[in-house]
Scaffold this motif. Sequence first.
Motif, PDB file in Angstrom:
ATOM      1  N   ARG A  66       4.723  -7.766  -1.452  1.00 49.80           N
ATOM      2  CA  ARG A  66       3.599  -6.868  -1.402  1.00 49.80           C
ATOM      3  C   ARG A  66       2.662  -7.456  -0.421  1.00 49.80           C
ATOM      4  O   ARG A  66       1.919  -6.570   0.032  1.00 49.80           O
ATOM      5  CB  ARG A  66       2.684  -7.115  -2.840  1.00 49.80           C
ATOM      6  CG  ARG A  66       3.173  -6.366  -3.809  1.00 49.80           C
ATOM      7  CD  ARG A  66       2.250  -5.927  -4.956  1.00 49.80           C
ATOM      8  NE  ARG A  66       1.871  -7.186  -5.803  1.00 49.80           N
ATOM      9  CZ  ARG A  66       2.632  -7.918  -6.449  1.00 49.80           C
ATOM     10  NH1 ARG A  66       4.163  -7.739  -6.684  1.00 49.80           N
ATOM     11  NH2 ARG A  66       2.133  -8.881  -7.363  1.00 49.80           N
ATOM     12  N   ASP A  71      -0.308   4.820 -10.871  1.00 51.20           N
ATOM     13  CA  ASP A  71       1.094   4.172 -11.201  1.00 51.20           C
ATOM     14  C   ASP A  71       2.137   3.884 -10.038  1.00 51.20           C
ATOM     15  O   ASP A  71       2.748   3.088 -10.128  1.00 51.20           O
ATOM     16  CB  ASP A  71       1.796   5.279 -12.267  1.00 51.20           C
ATOM     17  CG  ASP A  71       1.089   5.090 -13.490  1.00 51.20           C
ATOM     18  OD1 ASP A  71       0.172   4.076 -13.848  1.00 51.20           O
ATOM     19  OD2 ASP A  71       1.183   6.135 -14.302  1.00 51.20           O
ATOM     20  N   ARG A  87       1.372   0.286  -9.387  1.00 46.74           N
ATOM     21  CA  ARG A  87       1.777  -0.511 -10.388  1.00 46.74           C
ATOM     22  C   ARG A  87       3.095  -0.675 -10.574  1.00 46.74           C
ATOM     23  O   ARG A  87       3.810  -1.747 -10.732  1.00 46.74           O
ATOM     24  CB  ARG A  87       1.398  -0.103 -11.772  1.00 46.74           C
ATOM     25  CG  ARG A  87      -0.181   0.027 -12.114  1.00 46.74           C
ATOM     26  CD  ARG A  87      -0.530   0.246 -13.418  1.00 46.74           C
ATOM     27  NE  ARG A  87      -2.023   0.683 -13.446  1.00 46.74           N
ATOM     28  CZ  ARG A  87      -2.541   1.787 -13.427  1.00 46.74           C
ATOM     29  NH1 ARG A  87      -2.000   3.021 -13.226  1.00 46.74           N
ATOM     30  NH2 ARG A  87      -4.026   1.791 -13.423  1.00 46.74           N
ATOM     31  N   THR A  88       3.912   0.398 -10.405  1.00 47.80           N
ATOM     32  CA  THR A  88       5.610   0.411 -10.083  1.00 47.80           C
ATOM     33  C   THR A  88       6.103  -0.253  -9.049  1.00 47.80           C
ATOM     34  O   THR A  88       6.815  -1.276  -9.147  1.00 47.80           O
ATOM     35  CB  THR A  88       6.086   1.903  -9.984  1.00 47.80           C
ATOM     36  OG1 THR A  88       5.482   2.375 -11.105  1.00 47.80           O
ATOM     37  CG2 THR A  88       7.650   1.654 -10.232  1.00 47.80           C
ATOM     38  N   ALA A 126       4.084  -2.836  -7.471  1.00 45.96           N
ATOM     39  CA  ALA A 126       3.917  -4.219  -7.752  1.00 45.96           C
ATOM     40  C   ALA A 126       4.949  -4.788  -8.778  1.00 45.96           C
ATOM     41  O   ALA A 126       5.182  -6.021  -8.563  1.00 45.96           O
ATOM     42  CB  ALA A 126       2.514  -4.203  -8.537  1.00 45.96           C
ATOM     43  N   GLU A 127       5.429  -4.133  -9.851  1.00 42.92           N
ATOM     44  CA  GLU A 127       6.380  -4.600 -10.700  1.00 42.92           C
ATOM     45  C   GLU A 127       7.741  -4.970  -9.820  1.00 42.92           C
ATOM     46  O   GLU A 127       8.579  -5.915 -10.488  1.00 42.92           O
ATOM     47  CB  GLU A 127       6.887  -3.531 -11.809  1.00 42.92           C
ATOM     48  CG  GLU A 127       5.800  -3.667 -13.180  1.00 42.92           C
ATOM     49  CD  GLU A 127       5.922  -2.630 -13.803  1.00 42.92           C
ATOM     50  OE1 GLU A 127       7.006  -1.796 -13.799  1.00 42.92           O
ATOM     51  OE2 GLU A 127       4.929  -2.313 -14.450  1.00 42.92           O
ATOM     52  N   GLU A 128       8.100  -4.394  -8.900  1.00 35.87           N
ATOM     53  CA  GLU A 128       9.321  -4.632  -8.037  1.00 35.87           C
ATOM     54  C   GLU A 128       9.121  -5.246  -6.823  1.00 35.87           C
ATOM     55  O   GLU A 128      10.343  -5.725  -6.251  1.00 35.87           O
ATOM     56  CB  GLU A 128       9.866  -2.977  -7.525  1.00 35.87           C
ATOM     57  CG  GLU A 128      10.215  -2.200  -8.693  1.00 35.87           C
ATOM     58  CD  GLU A 128      10.272  -0.526  -8.262  1.00 35.87           C
ATOM     59  OE1 GLU A 128      10.141  -0.516  -7.023  1.00 35.87           O
ATOM     60  OE2 GLU A 128      10.808   0.137  -9.156  1.00 35.87           O
TER      61      GLU A 128
END
Length: 216
Positions: free
Chosen positions: A147, A199, A202-203, A205-207
């Motif tokens: 990120r 989202d 958010r998605t 950031a999760e990956e």
Amino acid sequence: MIGRIVGVVAMVVLAALLIWRLDVNGWGSLLWAGSGIATSVIRSPHEARNKQNTIARQDRQGIERVLLIGVMLGGSVIPLVHLLTGVFSFADYDLPWWATALSLLLVIPGLWLFHRSHTDLGRNWSVTTELRDDHTLVASGVYERIRHPMYSAIWLIFLAYPLMIHNWVAGFAVIVAFGAMYVIRVPYEEAMMVDRFGDEYRTYAEETGRLVPPLR
Ligand code: SAH
């Protein structure tokens, strides 16, 4: 144009002074100057182009200014004053030549990543935390798995400072200053991205990992 000429003249004078002090400071001081010049050269075309952006939102500009001044003091002013005057020489330490050479293992990949992250962010890049009118979420190139690759790059370069400038004050000041900037800025930069992209961010950031790719 005049600004550019003044900049080049100042750089030549500083380079001459650093060469004059080479015996005292060691060749790490020239690596330090070279890495500083390289980061400016990498950044300057992006800075010039992005001046034309229309800015839609700027976050916490007061804090940002203080943090940026801190990084400028820690990364440029304090090291330069020390290298030219020896003002902090009471805090010098000795390192073997190969320790200075090791700094290149941090600085070279750091400069590459610094360049790549500017290119991949393109018009979405800014010095402070802000969003432009047509901001897009970049999730490819060096942003595919990290990120904050630009901050990773800056960490790599700044962590090399104590290997290039053998002084507890002048070598480490930037680590303290950028550490503060990193810790304070990243949470609200990410919150701003969630605000804008919801989202999708958010998605993303999760990956991804913040500074290094996730293990998975
Ligand atoms: N933190 C990132 C970018 C630093 S530049 C990095 O270390 O690589 C700061 C600006 O980049 C922020 O103001 C934000 O608007 C923008 N930004 C950060 N991540 C982004 C992304 N994935 N896509 C688009 N813009 C992004």
